[in-house]
Design a protein around this motif. Structure first.
Motif, PDB file in Angstrom:
ATOM      1  N   HIS A 244      -8.167  13.662  11.717  1.00 41.57           N
ATOM      2  CA  HIS A 244      -8.172  13.230  13.117  1.00 41.57           C
ATOM      3  C   HIS A 244      -9.562  13.516  13.683  1.00 41.57           C
ATOM      4  N   PRO A 245     -10.380  12.483  13.837  1.00 43.37           N
ATOM      5  CA  PRO A 245     -11.736  12.694  14.347  1.00 43.37           C
ATOM      6  C   PRO A 245     -11.736  13.171  15.797  1.00 43.37           C
ATOM      7  N   VAL A 246     -12.661  14.074  16.069  1.00 39.65           N
ATOM      8  CA  VAL A 246     -12.906  14.527  17.434  1.00 39.65           C
ATOM      9  C   VAL A 246     -14.216  13.872  17.844  1.00 39.65           C
ATOM     10  N   THR A 247     -14.192  13.132  18.933  1.00 38.15           N
ATOM     11  CA  THR A 247     -15.321  12.270  19.270  1.00 38.15           C
ATOM     12  C   THR A 247     -16.414  12.968  20.069  1.00 38.15           C
ATOM     13  N   ILE A 248     -16.832  14.120  19.584  1.00 34.71           N
ATOM     14  CA  ILE A 248     -18.018  14.779  20.131  1.00 34.71           C
ATOM     15  C   ILE A 248     -18.965  14.974  18.955  1.00 34.71           C
ATOM     16  N   GLN A 249     -20.216  15.175  19.244  1.00 38.04           N
ATOM     17  CA  GLN A 249     -21.199  15.306  18.168  1.00 38.04           C
ATOM     18  C   GLN A 249     -20.987  16.590  17.366  1.00 38.04           C
ATOM     19  N   THR A 250     -21.310  16.497  16.110  1.00 35.55           N
ATOM     20  CA  THR A 250     -21.315  17.626  15.161  1.00 35.55           C
ATOM     21  C   THR A 250     -20.117  18.562  15.298  1.00 35.55           C
ATOM     22  N   THR A 251     -18.965  18.005  15.117  1.00 34.84           N
ATOM     23  CA  THR A 251     -17.780  18.838  15.017  1.00 34.84           C
ATOM     24  C   THR A 251     -16.923  18.341  13.867  1.00 34.84           C
ATOM     25  N   ARG A 252     -16.050  19.175  13.412  1.00 35.40           N
ATOM     26  CA  ARG A 252     -15.211  18.830  12.273  1.00 35.40           C
ATOM     27  C   ARG A 252     -13.989  18.042  12.718  1.00 35.40           C
ATOM     28  N   ASP A 253     -13.516  17.191  11.809  1.00 29.93           N
ATOM     29  CA  ASP A 253     -12.242  16.528  12.042  1.00 29.93           C
ATOM     30  C   ASP A 253     -11.134  17.575  11.999  1.00 29.93           C
ATOM     31  N   ILE A 254     -10.016  17.273  12.614  1.00 27.02           N
ATOM     32  CA  ILE A 254      -8.817  18.093  12.476  1.00 27.02           C
ATOM     33  C   ILE A 254      -8.058  17.545  11.272  1.00 27.02           C
ATOM     34  N   LEU A 255      -7.719  18.415  10.350  1.00 32.97           N
ATOM     35  CA  LEU A 255      -7.032  18.006   9.135  1.00 32.97           C
ATOM     36  C   LEU A 255      -5.534  18.247   9.281  1.00 32.97           C
ATOM     37  N   GLU A 256      -4.760  17.216   8.994  1.00 33.68           N
ATOM     38  CA  GLU A 256      -3.297  17.305   9.042  1.00 33.68           C
ATOM     39  C   GLU A 256      -2.742  17.135   7.637  1.00 33.68           C
ATOM     40  N   ALA A 257      -1.803  17.974   7.279  1.00 32.37           N
ATOM     41  CA  ALA A 257      -1.073  17.818   6.022  1.00 32.37           C
ATOM     42  C   ALA A 257       0.415  17.867   6.329  1.00 32.37           C
ATOM     43  N   LYS A 258       1.127  16.926   5.758  1.00 27.56           N
ATOM     44  CA  LYS A 258       2.588  16.901   5.875  1.00 27.56           C
ATOM     45  C   LYS A 258       3.139  17.295   4.514  1.00 27.56           C
ATOM     46  N   PHE A 259       3.855  18.402   4.485  1.00 26.35           N
ATOM     47  CA  PHE A 259       4.425  18.923   3.248  1.00 26.35           C
ATOM     48  C   PHE A 259       5.942  18.756   3.260  1.00 26.35           C
ATOM     49  N   THR A 260       6.499  18.606   2.084  1.00 23.98           N
ATOM     50  CA  THR A 260       7.951  18.611   1.946  1.00 23.98           C
ATOM     51  C   THR A 260       8.336  19.617   0.868  1.00 23.98           C
ATOM     52  N   TRP A 261       9.506  20.169   1.015  1.00 24.62           N
ATOM     53  CA  TRP A 261      10.163  20.954  -0.014  1.00 24.62           C
ATOM     54  C   TRP A 261      11.648  20.715   0.189  1.00 24.62           C
TER      55      TRP A 261
END
Length: 106
Positions: free
Chosen positions: A24-41
């Motif tokens: 999930h991109p954050v639209t400001i300069q030089t910052t990291r995307d937010i990473l999402e993971a969907k896990f199942t068990w």
């Protein structure tokens, strides 16, 4: 990100199955995307979000922008499942839960 400073989620593939991942991109300069993971068990689902928001040397509005990106995605998930299991973790670069990015935007 373009600087090669990214976030990651390390997990035990024997215990959890990675069903989906998104940035999930954050639209400001030089910052990291937010990473999402969907896990199942089994039949259970767990959403994990890894964050590394702008440092305190940057304006509060930068962290608020990141918080809004995360909040938007959380609302989407919760709209489909109000009891979804969600973990948000990482470096939010806020000192207190009462700081604006956490309290007001997230």
């Amino acid at each position: 990100d373009e600087r090669g400073i990214d976030v990651a989620i390390v997990y035990d593939a024997k215990a959890l199955k990675l069903a989906q991942e998104k940035k999930h991109p954050v639209t400001i300069q030089t910052t990291r995307d937010i990473l999402e993971a969907k896990f199942t068990w089994g039949s259970d689902v767990l959403y994990v979000f890894m964050n590394h928001w702008q440092s305190l040397n940057n304006p509060e509005t930068d962290r608020i922008a990141a918080a809004k990106v995360l909040r938007t995605r959380l609302d989407e998930i919760l709209k489909g499942d109000a009891a979804a299991d969600i973990v948000c973790m990482g470096d939010f670069n806020e000192k207190l839960p009462t700081d604006p990015a956490i309290k007001d935007a997230l």
